[in-house]
Design an enzyme around this catalytic site. Structure first.
Site, PDB file in Angstrom:
ATOM      1  N   GLU A  36      19.530  -4.141  16.196  1.00 15.81           N
ATOM      2  CA  GLU A  36      19.654  -4.818  14.908  1.00 15.81           C
ATOM      3  C   GLU A  36      20.467  -3.914  13.989  1.00 15.81           C
ATOM      4  OE1 GLU A  36      16.510  -4.517  16.344  1.00 15.81           O
ATOM      5  OE2 GLU A  36      16.670  -6.548  17.134  1.00 15.81           O
TER       6      GLU A  36
ATOM      7  N   CYS B 248      12.601 -17.540  24.142  1.00 19.27           N
ATOM      8  CA  CYS B 248      12.992 -16.243  24.730  1.00 19.27           C
ATOM      9  C   CYS B 248      11.763 -15.381  25.006  1.00 19.27           C
ATOM     10  CB  CYS B 248      13.951 -15.523  23.791  1.00 19.27           C
ATOM     11  SG  CYS B 248      13.236 -15.092  22.182  1.00 19.27           S
TER      12      CYS B 248
END
Ligand code: SF4
Ligand code: FE
Length: 480
Positions: free
Chosen positions: A255, A296
């Site tokens: 991230e 996911c």
């Protein structure tokens, strides 16, 4: 469509400005900390090439009719949405981490609905621009980062009342050929593995905040965009010599905090400009799609359950009834998550633009479960794995000519299983529940696509309480 190698080469051509550990890094692709996250995105290209996954991983473009990667597709049916859920589970299980490419897909789909609605009401021309953009993304098989979350500053104040006006990304200048924006987007999954960045507002806005009502897309290396990579628990293990202590040998996520320092956006890349009335809808549509995308985590759960069963067997504990029962519990929780993602997809419906939306209530219920069940699955995995998962000496000690023999001897489980295999699977469980992958499996499950309270607000808004009351009153003979 690109293949994985071509994707990697395409990233090398980008001139991204990236900082990590206080230093500017020139080669993102080969950086040992970032590389595993690039591998995970590359898997979205690799699996799309495999004939056995063609139905899940590819689609026919509604704009060109050509075969495209599903991550660049605008959903044309409930079947498309179901395939998207299956794609999430497939890739989650393949990589055991966040493969990052869903956000851009969700952003394009949300914009394909909202740009149409804005044009209808305001007479603007955003939808055509968006379609041109989608065509460009499809033809070049690009990865788009979907950037929604602003830093937000004081949570009690709207954007225009913040002491620092940049705490929400906003327009600072209007020019003949476009706009200039300043601000930042936080927690950007896969940011430096992306060719493009699609920016959207982060919350519903009022007229006073109309400079914050802006959506646009830019190449990820546009001038003025700066990336600062976030730290992950145990990240520097990727700099160590051995591989075992990483847990996951191949894949990871990343991230970044993305800064927009007076960045120019040409008009043809602007999809919302001061139409503050539509900011809330855009957030809701994007959030619903992205909450569906949390299939996911079911795939990551598949890997964690597999690892837990394996360690139970390596420990010689797999026949104990409580172990069997705990693994059943893990599966039941994981499959319940799958039910939610499939359900909101199969109840998808057509928007006026022609794009298919997920059932928003069910998508929110699904994501609310995702904020909880992975934590319970992880707790059960740690219960079965045992304390060695966190007290295990390093790979360097295991390889050491002096002490390695004692680790070999005293860290073994069942005599027919090499100690090294036991160490490897324990490290994977550690990685998924405490290490770099726990970012994706746990904290991202909590806060990604909106924190738990955001879903509860939507659930409260979307359930038809009047209909429920009416049924109860009818059956109990109440007449009002
Ligand atoms: Fe996709 Fe899941 Fe990562 Fe979000 S957290 S980008 S849904 S893999
Ligand atoms: Fe996410």
């Amino acid at each position: 469509m690109m293949n994985a190698k071509q994707y990697e080469e395409s990233l090398r051509k980008l001139k991204l400005v990236v900082y990590l550990f206080g230093k500017k890094i020139d080669n993102v692709v080969d950086d040992p900390i970032i590389r595993p996250s690039m591998n995970a995105v590359a898997a979205t290209y690799e699996l799309a090439e495999k004939p056995e996954y063609a139905e899940i991983m590819t689609a026919a473009s509604h704009l060109t009719g050509k075969k495209i990667n599903r991550f660049t597709h605008i959903h044309q049916s409930a079947h498309d949405l179901v395939m998207k859920s299956k794609m999430g589970r497939l890739l989650g299980a393949h990589t055991a981490c966040c493969f990052q490419r869903c956000v851009g897909c969700d952003a394009m789909n949300a914009l394909s609905i909202v740009t149409y609605d804005i044009d209808k009401k305001m007479g603007t021309g955003y939808h055509k621009r968006l379609q041109d953009y989608v065509r460009y993304v499809q033809e070049n098989d690009l990865v788009c980062d979907g950037a929604m979350t602003d830093p937000k500053g004081d949570r009690g104040l709207p954007p225009h009342l913040q002491k620092d006006p940049d705490l929400f990304l906003h327009v600072v200048e209007e020019r003949k050929d476009g706009i200039v924006v300043r601000g930042a987007k936080a927690h950007q999954t896969g940011a430096v593995n992306s060719h493009e960045i699609i920016v959207m507002p982060t919350l519903a806005l009022r007229e006073e905040d109309k400079d914050y009502a802006v959506a646009f897309a830019l190449p990820s290396d546009a001038e003025g965009i700066i990336y600062i990579i976030g730290r992950q628990s145990c990240d520097t293990r990727k700099l160590e010599e051995g591989m075992i202590d990483r847990g996951n040998q191949i894949f990871g996520g990343h991230e970044a905090l993305v800064i927009f320092e007076n960045v120019f956006v040409p008009w043809e890349r602007v999809f919302m400009y001061r139409e503050y009335q539509f900011a809330g809808t855009l957030v809701e549509k994007f959030a619903a799609y992205h909450r569906q995308s949390y299939a996911c985590k079911v795939g990551v759960g598949d890997v964690l359950i597999g690892a837990t069963q394996t360690i139970a067997e390596y420990n010689g504990a797999e026949k104990a009834s409580h172990v069997k029962d705990k693994i059943i519990e893990m599966n039941q929780l994981n499959e319940t998550l799958y039910c939610g993602s499939i359900a909101c997809a199969s109840e998808g419906f057509k928007e006026p633009s022609g794009t298919y939306s997920v059932n928003t209530l069910l998508a929110n219920v699904h994501k609310q479960n995702v904020t909880r069940f992975p934590f319970e699955i992880a707790r059960l995995a740690q219960d079965i794995a045992g304390g060695l998962m966190v007290t295990l000496p390093s790979e360097a000690d295991f390889r050491s000519p002096e002490v390695g023999k004692w680790i070999e001897k005293y860290c073994q489980g069942r005599a027919d299983v090499p100690t090294e295999q036991r160490l490897r699977i324990l490290r994977l469980i550690e990685n998924l529940t405490l290490g770099t992958a726990a970012v994706g499996y746990l904290t991202e499950s909590m806060h990604g696509a909106g924190s738990p309270q955001a879903q509860r607000i939507m659930i409260a808004r979307l359930v038809d309480m009047e209909a429920k009351k009416k049924r109860a009153k009818k059956l109990s003979g109440i007449e009002e």
